[in-house]
Design a protein around this motif. Structure first.
Motif, PDB file in Angstrom:
ATOM      1  N   ASN A 160      63.438 127.155  45.547  1.00  0.00           N
ATOM      2  CA  ASN A 160      62.264 126.415  46.005  1.00  0.00           C
ATOM      3  C   ASN A 160      60.983 126.940  45.371  1.00  0.00           C
ATOM      4  O   ASN A 160      60.091 126.170  45.046  1.00  0.00           O
ATOM      5  CB  ASN A 160      62.140 126.479  47.532  1.00  0.00           C
ATOM      6  CG  ASN A 160      63.185 125.629  48.215  1.00  0.00           C
ATOM      7  OD1 ASN A 160      63.561 124.590  47.706  1.00  0.00           O
ATOM      8  ND2 ASN A 160      63.662 126.084  49.348  1.00  0.00           N
ATOM      9  N   ARG A 183      63.597 122.749  35.101  1.00  0.00           N
ATOM     10  CA  ARG A 183      62.645 122.241  36.102  1.00  0.00           C
ATOM     11  C   ARG A 183      63.001 120.806  36.502  1.00  0.00           C
ATOM     12  O   ARG A 183      63.004 120.461  37.674  1.00  0.00           O
ATOM     13  CB  ARG A 183      61.219 122.313  35.551  1.00  0.00           C
ATOM     14  CG  ARG A 183      60.167 122.093  36.626  1.00  0.00           C
ATOM     15  CD  ARG A 183      58.788 122.482  36.160  1.00  0.00           C
ATOM     16  NE  ARG A 183      58.629 123.866  35.776  1.00  0.00           N
ATOM     17  CZ  ARG A 183      58.536 124.892  36.612  1.00  0.00           C
ATOM     18  NH1 ARG A 183      58.616 124.685  37.892  1.00  0.00           N
ATOM     19  NH2 ARG A 183      58.368 126.110  36.171  1.00  0.00           N
ATOM     20  N   THR A 184      63.356 119.977  35.535  1.00  0.00           N
ATOM     21  CA  THR A 184      63.756 118.595  35.825  1.00  0.00           C
ATOM     22  C   THR A 184      64.996 118.565  36.702  1.00  0.00           C
ATOM     23  O   THR A 184      65.054 117.840  37.700  1.00  0.00           O
ATOM     24  CB  THR A 184      64.026 117.830  34.508  1.00  0.00           C
ATOM     25  OG1 THR A 184      62.829 117.837  33.726  1.00  0.00           O
ATOM     26  CG2 THR A 184      64.457 116.412  34.777  1.00  0.00           C
ATOM     27  N   THR A 186      66.171 120.938  38.728  1.00  0.00           N
ATOM     28  CA  THR A 186      65.923 121.461  40.077  1.00  0.00           C
ATOM     29  C   THR A 186      65.157 120.460  40.929  1.00  0.00           C
ATOM     30  O   THR A 186      65.420 120.334  42.127  1.00  0.00           O
ATOM     31  CB  THR A 186      65.162 122.803  40.046  1.00  0.00           C
ATOM     32  OG1 THR A 186      63.937 122.640  39.346  1.00  0.00           O
ATOM     33  CG2 THR A 186      65.987 123.890  39.415  1.00  0.00           C
ATOM     34  N   GLU A 187      64.223 119.751  40.333  1.00  0.00           N
ATOM     35  CA  GLU A 187      63.464 118.748  41.095  1.00  0.00           C
ATOM     36  C   GLU A 187      64.371 117.640  41.603  1.00  0.00           C
ATOM     37  O   GLU A 187      64.215 117.157  42.725  1.00  0.00           O
ATOM     38  CB  GLU A 187      62.329 118.183  40.242  1.00  0.00           C
ATOM     39  CG  GLU A 187      61.189 119.169  40.037  1.00  0.00           C
ATOM     40  CD  GLU A 187      60.152 118.706  39.021  1.00  0.00           C
ATOM     41  OE1 GLU A 187      60.264 117.574  38.509  1.00  0.00           O
ATOM     42  OE2 GLU A 187      59.232 119.503  38.734  1.00  0.00           O
ATOM     43  N   LEU A 190      66.280 119.111  44.590  1.00  0.00           N
ATOM     44  CA  LEU A 190      65.415 119.309  45.747  1.00  0.00           C
ATOM     45  C   LEU A 190      64.991 117.982  46.392  1.00  0.00           C
ATOM     46  O   LEU A 190      64.770 117.939  47.614  1.00  0.00           O
ATOM     47  CB  LEU A 190      64.191 120.140  45.376  1.00  0.00           C
ATOM     48  CG  LEU A 190      64.495 121.601  45.027  1.00  0.00           C
ATOM     49  CD1 LEU A 190      63.247 122.291  44.527  1.00  0.00           C
ATOM     50  CD2 LEU A 190      65.078 122.350  46.226  1.00  0.00           C
ATOM     51  N   THR A 191      64.891 116.927  45.625  1.00  0.00           N
ATOM     52  CA  THR A 191      64.503 115.626  46.205  1.00  0.00           C
ATOM     53  C   THR A 191      65.686 114.934  46.874  1.00  0.00           C
ATOM     54  O   THR A 191      65.486 114.006  47.662  1.00  0.00           O
ATOM     55  CB  THR A 191      63.908 114.677  45.155  1.00  0.00           C
ATOM     56  OG1 THR A 191      64.849 114.484  44.089  1.00  0.00           O
ATOM     57  CG2 THR A 191      62.596 115.238  44.611  1.00  0.00           C
TER      58      THR A 191
END
Length: 193
Positions: A160, A183-184, A186-187, A190-191
């Motif tokens: 997070n 980063r892409t 993980t986003e 997380l969404t």
């Protein structure tokens, strides 16, 4: 302990280790192994064999047994390695005394491992072996499992706040996954929560 501790390290171009347990001791042993592999390569003028590397890791763990028995130095590594002579990849895990085991395309270690091992097996059986699938899919599954393990185990760090450490090992060596790609991915995970 520390959410930015790097627990995946390259020992050489063909060997990557992930660690769990006593961080300071495992880093010390990994530095020793990295130096040992480099010393062998420079003194013998060739790479140490995969069997030799795995034996060195087992010996380092066996040598650490007294500290582990005192409760101050137990760590469990997972090793991903490419054997150039056989043109084969392997995933190996060890117990605290140095016994070595090989497990197809994945392995788990640490306090969150028993919570996630079944998920590894389920994904492997339903989607195929990890090494046969596209990197993007395997990365997404790995991040999803890390997120689940972090929710279920207080000692497993999530992502997070901080991006996880990731490495790819292939015939060309090992490398980190780019920050933008990570980063892409993980986003997206997380969404989906």
């Amino acid at each position: 302990m520390y959410d930015q501790a790097e627990k995946i390290m390259a020992l050489d171009d063909a060997t990557v280790v992930a660690i769990s347990g006593a961080f300071a001791r495992s880093v010390e042993v990994c530095r020793f192994l990295k130096h040992s592999f480099k010393y062998y390569r420079r003194s013998v003028l060739q790479e140490m064999s995969l069997e030799g590397k795995l034996t060195e890791i087992s010996k380092a763990l066996a040598g650490n047994a007294p500290m582990a028995m005192q409760g101050i130095g137990l760590f469990l590594p997972i090793v991903a390695a490419y054997d150039k002579k056989k043109d084969e990849f392997g995933v190996y895990f060890f117990d605290g005394a140095g016994a070595r085991f090989q497990n197809g395309s994945y392995a788990c270690a640490g306090s969150g491992s028993e919570r996630i091992r079944g998920v590894f097996e389920y994904i492997s059986r339903t989607k195929g072996r990890f090494e046969t699938r596209p990197l993007e899919d395997v990365l997404a599954d790995g991040l999803q499992m890390l997120d689940i393990a972090a929710d279920l185990d207080s000692a497993t760090g999530g992502f997070n706040k901080t991006l996880p450490v990731t490495r790819v090992l292939d015939k060309n060596g090992n490398r980190e996954i780019s920050e933008a790609e990570l980063r892409t991915a993980t986003e997206i995970v997380l969404t989906q929560k």
